[in-house]
Design a protein around this motif. Sequence first.
Motif, short mmCIF file in Angstrom:
data_model
loop_
_atom_site.label_atom_id
_atom_site.label_comp_id
_atom_site.label_asym_id
_atom_site.label_seq_id
_atom_site.Cartn_x
_atom_site.Cartn_y
_atom_site.Cartn_z
N PHE A 1 0.84 -1.20 0.00
CA PHE A 1 0.00 0.00 0.00
C PHE A 1 0.87 1.25 0.00
CE2 PHE A 1 -2.27 3.40 2.15
CZ PHE A 1 -3.48 3.42 1.46
N GLU A 2 1.90 1.25 0.82
CA GLU A 2 2.78 2.41 0.93
C GLU A 2 3.50 2.69 -0.38
OE1 GLU A 2 6.97 3.10 3.12
OE2 GLU A 2 5.31 2.52 4.44
N ALA A 3 3.90 1.62 -1.08
CA ALA A 3 4.67 1.79 -2.31
C ALA A 3 3.80 2.16 -3.50
CB ALA A 3 5.46 0.52 -2.61
N PHE A 4 2.57 1.63 -3.57
CA PHE A 4 1.79 1.75 -4.79
C PHE A 4 0.45 2.48 -4.62
CE2 PHE A 4 4.00 -2.48 -4.99
CZ PHE A 4 5.10 -2.00 -5.70
N GLY A 5 -0.18 2.39 -3.47
CA GLY A 5 -1.44 3.10 -3.24
C GLY A 5 -2.67 2.39 -3.74
N SER A 6 -2.57 1.59 -4.78
CA SER A 6 -3.72 0.82 -5.28
C SER A 6 -3.20 -0.41 -6.01
CB SER A 6 -4.59 1.67 -6.22
OG SER A 6 -3.95 1.85 -7.47
N TRP A 7 -4.07 -1.42 -6.14
CA TRP A 7 -3.68 -2.65 -6.84
C TRP A 7 -3.32 -2.36 -8.29
CZ3 TRP A 7 -2.10 -6.86 -4.73
CH2 TRP A 7 -2.61 -7.30 -3.50
N ASN B 1 5.67 -7.22 -12.79
CA ASN B 1 6.49 -8.33 -12.29
C ASN B 1 6.03 -8.77 -10.90
OD1 ASN B 1 7.59 -5.77 -11.35
ND2 ASN B 1 9.31 -6.92 -10.54
N ILE B 2 5.63 -7.81 -10.08
CA ILE B 2 5.14 -8.14 -8.73
C ILE B 2 3.75 -8.75 -8.82
CG2 ILE B 2 4.50 -7.17 -6.50
CD1 ILE B 2 6.75 -5.16 -6.82
N VAL C 1 12.24 -10.59 4.74
CA VAL C 1 13.00 -9.34 4.81
C VAL C 1 13.38 -8.83 3.42
CG1 VAL C 1 13.89 -9.68 7.15
CG2 VAL C 1 15.14 -10.65 5.20
N MET C 2 13.27 -9.68 2.39
CA MET C 2 13.54 -9.21 1.03
C MET C 2 12.45 -8.29 0.51
SD MET C 2 15.05 -12.42 -1.11
CE MET C 2 13.56 -13.37 -0.98
N GLY C 3 11.24 -8.39 1.09
CA GLY C 3 10.08 -7.72 0.54
C GLY C 3 10.26 -6.26 0.20
N PRO C 4 10.71 -5.42 1.15
CA PRO C 4 10.83 -3.99 0.83
C PRO C 4 11.76 -3.69 -0.34
CG PRO C 4 10.85 -4.32 3.20
CD PRO C 4 10.91 -5.68 2.59
N ALA C 5 12.78 -4.51 -0.53
CA ALA C 5 13.66 -4.30 -1.67
C ALA C 5 12.98 -4.71 -2.98
CB ALA C 5 14.97 -5.08 -1.49
N LYS C 6 12.19 -5.79 -2.93
CA LYS C 6 11.52 -6.26 -4.14
C LYS C 6 10.34 -5.38 -4.51
CE LYS C 6 10.98 -10.63 -4.96
NZ LYS C 6 11.92 -10.90 -6.05
#
Length: 830
Positions: free
Chosen positions: A354-360, A366-367, A432-437
């Motif tokens: 949510f923080e990175a994209f705001g909406s689906w 790629n994600i 812990v990889m999540g925020p980088a990906k």
Amino acid sequence: MKFYKLLALLSVGVAGVFPTACTDKYEDMENHMPSWLNSNIYDYLSGRGDCTYYIRLIDDCGYTDAMKVSGSNTLFFSNDASFERFFQTNEMGYRSYEDLPYSFKMMLLKLGTIPYSQLLERLSLSDRGQVTFRRTTDFEVEDTIPVVDAEDLPDSKYFAPYRRAGKPIKLLSDATKWTLVQFFPDVMSGKHITDDDFSFVTGIPREADDASLFANKIIQKDIVCQNGYLHELADVLVPPENMAAYIRGNEKVSRFSRLMDRFACPVFYKRDAQGDSIFQTRYFNQSPAYSFTEYNGTNAPGLLYFDPGWNLYQPKGGNTSQPGYETDMGCMFVPTNEAMDRFFSPSGEGSDFFEAFGSWDKVPDNIAADFVANHQKYSFLSSLPSRFGDIKDEAGYEMEVSKENIVDKFVGRNGVVYVTDKVFTPLDYRTVMGPAKIDSLNSIFNQAMTDAQFVYYLRSLKSTYQFFVTPNEYMKDYVDPVAKSYASENYRCNLEFQLTPQNTVAAVPTRTSDGTVIMDNGFPLGSNGTVSNSSILKNRLEDILNCQTLVTESNEAFEAARAGGQEYFITKGYAPVRITQDNKISGAGNERPLTVSKIYNKENGNTYLIDGILQNTTTSIYDVLSSKDDFREFYDMCALLGIFVNNPTSSTVAPGRKVKFLNQYHYTVYVPTNEAIREAQAKGWIPTVGQIENEGDQSVRDSLENVMERFVRYHFQDNSVFIKGEKVENKAYLTSTINEASNKFYPVYVTNKDGNITLVDEADYGTGRVSARVVKTEGVYNLMTRDMTLNSGDKEKATTIEAYTYAVIHQIDDVLWFEQPKGENVKDQK
């Protein structure tokens, strides 16, 4: 649009007749017909009186003669009551027989017809006698070609031109044959499907020996006619959609459907008799038997595990002795819109999404592909409700799904869809990889994790990590430890990392003094002046990642250690890092502490964003000991004994000098004060450097050197211990001096608390005495070092770090002894 609705728009009819196979010909059949044998299929159905709709199907489709003559067919049919229920309840708007299009009538007839006469027991097996879960029928994919309105096409950029044109197109959901799903007694037992599994998935109860096609029960089986077998169904056999069409037509899962349809493409199939183009829908995927990875020469933006629209779906690793589609089918766990919204919220599990994209809709392709794929299972049979407790995702990790999570079910022609009240986050984004990906601002670090193969560590849920991620804007000023060893200052450089258009990491070498780009460096450079050699880059990225990854017992234990005053920690690669109470972090080579800007709590630890690279030191043990007068006496002994070596080989060399007996690990070096060493020498406990140098008898000299070396090596301890490091009480650490009687290394006993380190040596152990204390004078404790080995016999040609040793150096106020020293005075009299 649901497939049922599309059937109303069918544009192509059916030609041809049912294929038949040769069977026994009975001579004088009318005179020798057994009394139990019914007449031909047509006459049997006509004679029942309750199959008038089915007789009309046969007549209208031109198969009256085919159903009367002697032949070999198996037919699944429905009685008039079933048709009446169908007319009252179907979603296509067919309220009477007269409403049925010709093509729909043909589909009903051909879908339920199988070549050859087959008892239900025999239908459970393939021609080779293997259990058959799914099978094809006389129905061909081109028998019904839906015409799809532009607004009902999949919402993807690949369908966008057709959507913009606003015209309907002829579109197959898939260009492979449709299948029937056989829940027959022998299939159920052969595939280990329980009655409860069947009832849960289909929503209908099952008793012993019940048989069903999909969720349609067979109410009378093995009706024998002269030209085949009949099996009567409880309901009209309307073919269920495939998984993709069901998901697209279910408004309750529209959020997930929009993500999935990003990977749908219109692929040209053929032209029909009118010259119109017919397309099929394909989904980008990586399945072994039906992969689809590019469209019109462009690589896929992401890959699903399999194509959810593939009618003849078969699991990965098919059985070569049997068509794969007969053995199993696919499965998908599809979250409701409510579950998707709950996940994608500031307080939800996907708060970082949510923080990175705001909406689906703004989630990158790629994600989105990773996300959709993680809800796919290659095997329905491994995803039965009775196996939910053991079910794992395709990465091999527990899915943690229960029957309570399933709010709806659908049995399609290529798989089962479980509609769920929860989202199953891909493993990489849970860790812990999540925020980088997730965040493109960390894309260099994300690619570095892949290039350096760190993903295999960081996705483990069996370990807990404190992982420090450097955003793209701070991936610079990395002091290259190999380049720093070059004689020419022009070749010494920092590296500034960047991401190439090919999504690989490259690095720009910059001058250490003023930051200007160096176009002529000791490394092989590309035409654009960047370091792109994969072995060099992987080596440096490993160096950074090793320094920015802590392995801890748990988050709670890590926080408790920090709360208790611990500031120094040892990373995965044995490098020391310091984390102060104000969330400042630094490596041994950082000129300034770095700031933690954000912390993410993940399933296997915490991820921290920091404003720089944690820099390792390039200072060796030799550099420290040889440069300080406080360490002179100890250094002189080490130098005399040849402890510091270079010894280049044809393939390796140290940048300077390194300790010869230390390995790739982390150590502590205790350096007694000059006064303590001189006192021990005055007592005759250890020889002086002068004594050894002036000894003319080689055997005596060897003996003296042995005494000195065993003394010196006892001051080298496994594991780095820091003031403000891990708290320990009387903990035994092994030294580098071996007990010749037991062939084990002597220990030293360490207590580290209250900001002080005290030592008890083996000679004092059990006496209650403290043997030595770390001297807390600025500049003589917590001195961090790294000895390195490079990948060439000539350091001027070296390009990578081959091996390394980390050590911390402390001054101590007295010497350490592994046994009672021999000499003028024993240690008891000290």
